[in-house]
Design a protein around this motif. Structure first.
Motif, mmCIF file in Angstrom:
data_model
loop_
_atom_site.group_PDB
_atom_site.id
_atom_site.type_symbol
_atom_site.label_atom_id
_atom_site.label_comp_id
_atom_site.label_asym_id
_atom_site.label_seq_id
_atom_site.Cartn_x
_atom_site.Cartn_y
_atom_site.Cartn_z
ATOM 1 N N VAL A 260 0.858 -1.180 0.000
ATOM 2 C CA VAL A 260 0.000 0.000 0.000
ATOM 3 C C VAL A 260 0.896 1.233 0.000
ATOM 4 O O VAL A 260 1.705 1.418 0.918
ATOM 5 C CB VAL A 260 -0.942 0.002 1.214
ATOM 6 N N ASP A 261 0.772 2.053 -1.039
ATOM 7 C CA ASP A 261 1.617 3.247 -1.149
ATOM 8 C C ASP A 261 1.483 4.127 0.091
ATOM 9 O O ASP A 261 0.372 4.325 0.628
ATOM 10 C CB ASP A 261 1.231 4.058 -2.386
ATOM 11 N N ASN A 262 2.618 4.683 0.536
ATOM 12 C CA ASN A 262 2.714 5.600 1.680
ATOM 13 C C ASN A 262 2.492 4.902 3.022
ATOM 14 O O ASN A 262 2.601 5.556 4.067
ATOM 15 C CB ASN A 262 1.717 6.757 1.553
ATOM 16 N N TYR A 263 2.176 3.590 2.991
ATOM 17 C CA TYR A 263 1.980 2.837 4.235
ATOM 18 C C TYR A 263 2.756 1.525 4.116
ATOM 19 O O TYR A 263 2.181 0.459 3.858
ATOM 20 C CB TYR A 263 0.487 2.588 4.491
ATOM 21 N N PRO A 264 4.094 1.598 4.243
ATOM 22 C CA PRO A 264 4.946 0.436 3.947
ATOM 23 C C PRO A 264 4.677 -0.776 4.818
ATOM 24 O O PRO A 264 5.075 -1.872 4.477
ATOM 25 C CB PRO A 264 6.367 0.997 4.166
ATOM 26 N N GLU A 265 3.982 -0.577 5.947
ATOM 27 C CA GLU A 265 3.700 -1.719 6.807
ATOM 28 C C GLU A 265 2.523 -2.539 6.307
ATOM 29 O O GLU A 265 2.310 -3.657 6.763
ATOM 30 C CB GLU A 265 3.419 -1.236 8.237
ATOM 31 N N LEU A 266 1.731 -1.992 5.391
ATOM 32 C CA LEU A 266 0.501 -2.655 4.954
ATOM 33 C C LEU A 266 0.681 -3.299 3.590
ATOM 34 O O LEU A 266 1.319 -2.741 2.707
ATOM 35 C CB LEU A 266 -0.651 -1.650 4.897
ATOM 36 N N ILE A 267 0.121 -4.494 3.432
ATOM 37 C CA ILE A 267 0.143 -5.219 2.166
ATOM 38 C C ILE A 267 -1.279 -5.660 1.846
ATOM 39 O O ILE A 267 -1.958 -6.252 2.702
ATOM 40 C CB ILE A 267 1.050 -6.462 2.220
ATOM 41 N N PHE A 268 -1.729 -5.347 0.621
ATOM 42 C CA PHE A 268 -3.002 -5.878 0.151
ATOM 43 C C PHE A 268 -2.750 -7.234 -0.509
ATOM 44 O O PHE A 268 -1.819 -7.384 -1.294
ATOM 45 C CB PHE A 268 -3.655 -4.942 -0.855
ATOM 46 N N ALA A 269 -3.568 -8.212 -0.179
ATOM 47 C CA ALA A 269 -3.408 -9.543 -0.772
ATOM 48 C C ALA A 269 -4.774 -10.092 -1.148
ATOM 49 O O ALA A 269 -5.775 -9.817 -0.491
ATOM 50 C CB ALA A 269 -2.700 -10.487 0.195
ATOM 51 N N SER A 270 -4.809 -10.855 -2.240
ATOM 52 C CA SER A 270 -6.026 -11.536 -2.651
ATOM 53 C C SER A 270 -5.701 -13.004 -2.885
ATOM 54 O O SER A 270 -4.591 -13.345 -3.283
ATOM 55 C CB SER A 270 -6.600 -10.910 -3.926
ATOM 56 N N ALA A 271 -6.654 -13.867 -2.622
ATOM 57 C CA ALA A 271 -6.458 -15.313 -2.800
ATOM 58 C C ALA A 271 -7.607 -15.854 -3.634
ATOM 59 O O ALA A 271 -8.773 -15.533 -3.383
ATOM 60 C CB ALA A 271 -6.394 -16.016 -1.447
ATOM 61 N N MET A 272 -7.281 -16.668 -4.653
ATOM 62 C CA MET A 272 -8.287 -17.224 -5.553
ATOM 63 C C MET A 272 -8.156 -18.743 -5.613
ATOM 64 O O MET A 272 -7.048 -19.254 -5.795
ATOM 65 C CB MET A 272 -8.131 -16.634 -6.950
ATOM 66 N N ASP A 273 -9.276 -19.428 -5.452
ATOM 67 C CA ASP A 273 -9.321 -20.884 -5.583
ATOM 68 C C ASP A 273 -9.172 -21.237 -7.066
ATOM 69 O O ASP A 273 -9.992 -20.833 -7.897
ATOM 70 C CB ASP A 273 -10.647 -21.405 -5.043
ATOM 71 N N LEU A 274 -8.100 -21.994 -7.429
ATOM 72 C CA LEU A 274 -7.811 -22.285 -8.834
ATOM 73 C C LEU A 274 -8.705 -23.381 -9.418
ATOM 74 O O LEU A 274 -8.610 -23.670 -10.611
ATOM 75 C CB LEU A 274 -6.340 -22.680 -8.999
ATOM 76 N N ARG A 275 -9.554 -23.999 -8.594
ATOM 77 C CA ARG A 275 -10.426 -25.052 -9.143
ATOM 78 C C ARG A 275 -11.373 -24.499 -10.211
ATOM 79 O O ARG A 275 -11.654 -25.156 -11.213
ATOM 80 C CB ARG A 275 -11.227 -25.707 -8.017
ATOM 81 N N ILE A 276 -11.856 -23.277 -9.999
ATOM 82 C CA ILE A 276 -12.762 -22.681 -10.983
ATOM 83 C C ILE A 276 -12.032 -22.476 -12.302
ATOM 84 O O ILE A 276 -12.557 -22.769 -13.383
ATOM 85 C CB ILE A 276 -13.307 -21.347 -10.442
ATOM 86 N N PHE A 277 -10.784 -21.985 -12.222
ATOM 87 C CA PHE A 277 -9.987 -21.782 -13.436
ATOM 88 C C PHE A 277 -9.740 -23.100 -14.152
ATOM 89 O O PHE A 277 -9.876 -23.185 -15.382
ATOM 90 C CB PHE A 277 -8.651 -21.135 -13.066
ATOM 91 N N TYR A 278 -9.400 -24.160 -13.403
ATOM 92 C CA TYR A 278 -9.140 -25.464 -14.019
ATOM 93 C C TYR A 278 -10.389 -26.015 -14.692
ATOM 94 O O TYR A 278 -10.320 -26.592 -15.790
ATOM 95 C CB TYR A 278 -8.629 -26.449 -12.970
ATOM 96 N N ASN A 279 -11.546 -25.840 -14.056
ATOM 97 C CA ASN A 279 -12.800 -26.322 -14.650
ATOM 98 C C ASN A 279 -13.091 -25.589 -15.959
ATOM 99 O O ASN A 279 -13.556 -26.184 -16.938
ATOM 100 C CB ASN A 279 -13.953 -26.123 -13.671
ATOM 101 N N GLN A 280 -12.806 -24.286 -16.000
ATOM 102 C CA GLN A 280 -12.992 -23.531 -17.240
ATOM 103 C C GLN A 280 -12.082 -24.051 -18.341
ATOM 104 O O GLN A 280 -12.482 -24.149 -19.507
ATOM 105 C CB GLN A 280 -12.722 -22.048 -16.985
ATOM 106 N N GLN A 281 -10.833 -24.393 -17.981
ATOM 107 C CA GLN A 281 -9.901 -24.920 -18.970
ATOM 108 C C GLN A 281 -10.342 -26.286 -19.495
ATOM 109 O O GLN A 281 -10.178 -26.603 -20.677
ATOM 110 C CB GLN A 281 -8.494 -25.024 -18.353
ATOM 111 N N ILE A 282 -10.905 -27.119 -18.605
ATOM 112 C CA ILE A 282 -11.395 -28.445 -19.022
ATOM 113 C C ILE A 282 -12.544 -28.281 -20.017
ATOM 114 O O ILE A 282 -12.619 -28.991 -21.035
ATOM 115 C CB ILE A 282 -11.825 -29.262 -17.791
ATOM 116 N N GLU A 283 -13.450 -27.343 -19.740
ATOM 117 C CA GLU A 283 -14.565 -27.101 -20.656
ATOM 118 C C GLU A 283 -14.054 -26.630 -22.025
ATOM 119 O O GLU A 283 -14.533 -27.069 -23.073
ATOM 120 C CB GLU A 283 -15.502 -26.056 -20.050
ATOM 121 N N LYS A 284 -13.085 -25.735 -22.021
ATOM 122 C CA LYS A 284 -12.534 -25.234 -23.276
ATOM 123 C C LYS A 284 -11.843 -26.360 -24.049
ATOM 124 O O LYS A 284 -11.990 -26.478 -25.266
ATOM 125 C CB LYS A 284 -11.543 -24.100 -22.998
#
Length: 661
Positions: A260-284
């Protein structure tokens, strides 16, 4: 030929099936890689966008707090408490501010809260923001719930006459920000949060996210899928990035993090379950496979039709070509009642046979004699051993009598042929025994001959052989052409193309060619030795001392090798750090051992000269003919095996190949 159609169908079916499978595999693989990179890129963009939004909101809170502190510092002490409260109460009109408080240097004060009025506060010295105020620092708390909203507390010192007189704090509602953060990546089955480098959770108060007993990002490194081991280091240095790890449920999760700019102690993080992505790839992939098999079905139908259409005409054409190859020029070409293309082939074949009948033997002599570049042309009747000069005066310019037989051509000119070219001249000219067993239709050599002025001049001699149907040679058509200037230019270019400009020895292509030719054309009672020399630790020298030092080491080693071996030996650079030496006439293995011992000592001295700290040395593999092979390829393979053992045993040594290696 009866199964040509079936075989053609099967071959083309297999070929097309292979093509479709390979194409689908490549396309699916490329699509997966592109989609995955796009997913990571989107996660990084979302992470950076969210971090910027958080930074902007926190900056706004910071500005509000410092503005309130500045306002509080400007309030006159002559005002009554109610007048001071009235001024501060104006700040509460802002929609998101829920509470504001003033505290003096002793930790006592009062707060104004919406709907609660004025409340006195005492003994706030143990609060986190009080210690920050004492140091003149701005304080920002982690978000927390006050029972109604999700809020954050910020505090700033109040200055009067350039001295800290107390501090002001503001509690502001940040529920909208928390809701925004928690909803990012929700459609991908993920969640987002803000965490400090000390593993303190901000926003998205989900206690399961925080890893007990270890830092969150240290846990990501511990369970990383792709070997990511620098997440913590990147965060400490303020870098953004992504990582894939397995969570407590052993599911693959893609996390993207951004400071986070100007706040070096803070970090924004996101987490995504890859099962949805894998299922999309299987369909394709399923769509691609179905489409590929439909294409394969259409190709199979087309191949079956084409096979039935072309099988019969091909069989007839092939039959006639086989008879033609056997020398049958008289059998008629069968008519083909099929497509125009096959009838065109039929007509072309008939026309070709007619031309062959007309040309026959005379065309070869005619083409050779009419070539205007020949200085001298002669023909030889092999059966009668007679020679006749048809054009040119080369024989006259030599000062020698004109030969009347092919045998004379082989020995009349021996004393004026250059010694280095004598063997080749004898092998080509005047050797009737060779001609009777010759399998080639054309032979050519370049040679030098001393003319009457005493100078050696380059000529090119060639022979073309005319044969009966049974393959026996009945006539030789020879040419001798002056190529002196051309040959001198070729020698210069050949020398330049064969040498490694960096070291002066043969390059890889030239060395392999010379070594191969040596074994093909030279028969000797002596053994040959092939030596492969590999420079040890050259990469370390380049990395630590620079490429200039490494290059100089290569040149010094090349000079040492050239000084050690004789001019009759072939020396080449066959790799960036690899040399090879072919000793043509080896007298004993002991002589080679002494040379290699001397080379190892010289290489050590070179390392001392360039102040090498990585152990300058060479590893050497040796193979000897005929016991280790009778051609260059087998000798090289065995010498390379010996080199490998030398490396494995600790480098800086030589190993002779034996079958037990």
């Amino acid at each position: 030929m009866k199964t040509l159609g079936k075989r053609l169908t099967l071959a083309l079916t297999i070929l097309s099936l292979s093509f479709v499978i390979v194409t689908m595999s490549i396309f699916i693989g490329i699509s997966y890689i592109a989609d995955f990179h796009s997913l990571k890129r989107s996660a990084m963009i979302n992470s950076a966008t969210a971090a910027k939004l958080i930074s902007d909101n926190l900056d706004c809170i910071k500005k509000s707090t410092f503005g309130a502190a500045k306002l509080a510092g400007s309030i006159s002490e002559d005002l009554s408490l109610q007048e001071k409260i009235a001024i501060l109460d104006n700040i509460l009109t802002c929609e998101n501010i829920k509470e504001i408080g003033l505290v003096d240097r002793d930790g006592n004060g009062y707060k104004v809260a919406k709907d609660n009025g004025i409340i006195n506060q005492t003994d706030l010295k143990n609060n986190e923001y009080f210690s920050a105020y004492k140091n003149g620092e701005y304080f920002l708390s982690a978000p927390y719930s006050n029972g109604y909203e999700f809020v954050i507390l910020s505090a700033a010192p109040i200055y009067k006459d350039n001295k800290i007189a107390g501090f002001i704090y503001i509690i502001e509602d940040v529920s909208h920000l928390n809701e925004y953060i928690t909803n990012i990546n929700k459609e991908m089955g993920g969640y987002s949060f803000v965490v400090s480098k000390g593993n303190r959770l901000h926003f998205h108060p989900n206690e399961e996210i925080v890893v007990k007993g270890a830092g969150l990002f240290e846990e990501i490194e511990k369970n990383s899928v792709n070997g990511e081991n620098s997440v913590t280091a990147k965060i400490i240095s303020g870098q953004a990035g992504t990582a894939i790890y397995r969570n407590k449920s052993n599911l693959k999760v893609l996390t993207a993090y951004s400071p986070v700019d100007n706040y070096p102690e803070l970090i924004f993080a996101s987490a995504m379950d890859l099962r949805i992505f894998y299922n999309q790839q299987i369909e394709k992939a399923s769509v691609f496979i179905i489409f590929g098999f439909l294409i394969m079905l259409l190709v199979f139908i087309a191949i079956s039709y084409i096979s039935r259409t072309v099988s019969d005409p091909i069989k007839k054409i092939s039959s006639r070509l086989s008879r033609l190859a056997a020398g049958d020029l008289d059998s008629p070409v069968q008519k083909l009642n099929t497509y125009e293309e096959f009838r065109t082939i039929q007509a072309a074949l008939a026309s070709t046979i007619s031309w062959i009948k007309q040309l026959d033997k005379s065309r070869e002599i005619f083409n050779i004699i009419t070539e205007g570049s020949a200085e001298t042309v002669f023909t030889v009747d092999v059966g009668a051993d007679s020679l006749s000069v048809d054009a040119g005066d080369w024989f006259v310019t030599t000062g020698k009598p004109v030969p009347t037989s092919y045998t004379d051509l082989g020995h009349l000119y021996i004393d004026i042929i250059h010694p280095d070219d004598l063997d080749g001249f004898r092998n080509l000219f005047g050797n009737l025994r060779r001609i009777k067993n010759e399998s080639r239709d054309f032979v050519s050599i370049d040679f030098r001959i001393k003319l009457q002025n005493g100078d050696y001049t380059w000529f090119r001699g060639s022979e073309t052989y005319l044969r009966y149907k049974d393959g026996q040679i009945y006539k030789v058509v020879g040419r001798i052409v002056k190529i002196h200037e051309q040959r001198l230019r070729e020698i210069d270019l050949e020398k330049e193309s064969k040498n490694d400009r960096f070291t002066g020895v043969y390059n890889k292509a030239a060395f392999e060619t010379l070594a191969t030719e040596h074994f093909e054309y030279n028969i000797s009672k002596y053994s040959n030795a092939l030596i492969i020399i590999d420079i040890d630790n050259l990469k370390l020298i380049n990395d630590s001392m620079g490429h200039l030092v490494g290059d100089e080491a290569i040149r010094m080693i090349a000079r040492a090798i050239k000084d050690l071996f004789t001019g009759n030996d072939i020396i080449g650079r066959i790799g960036g750090d690899e040399f090879a030496v072919l000793i043509k006439e080896m007298t004993s293995q002991k002589v080679i051992e002494l040379k290699l011992e001397s080379l190892l000592r010289t290489i050590k001295q070179i390392g001392e000269q360039i102040n090498c700290t990585h152990g300058m040395g060479v590893s050497i593999g040796v193979a000897i003919s005929p016991k280790d092979g009778n051609d260059y390829k087998s000798l090289y393979e065995n010498a390379d095996k010996a080199l490998y053992i030398a490396k494995k045993l600790g480098k800086n040594r030589y190993i002779f190949y034996n079958s037990s290696l």
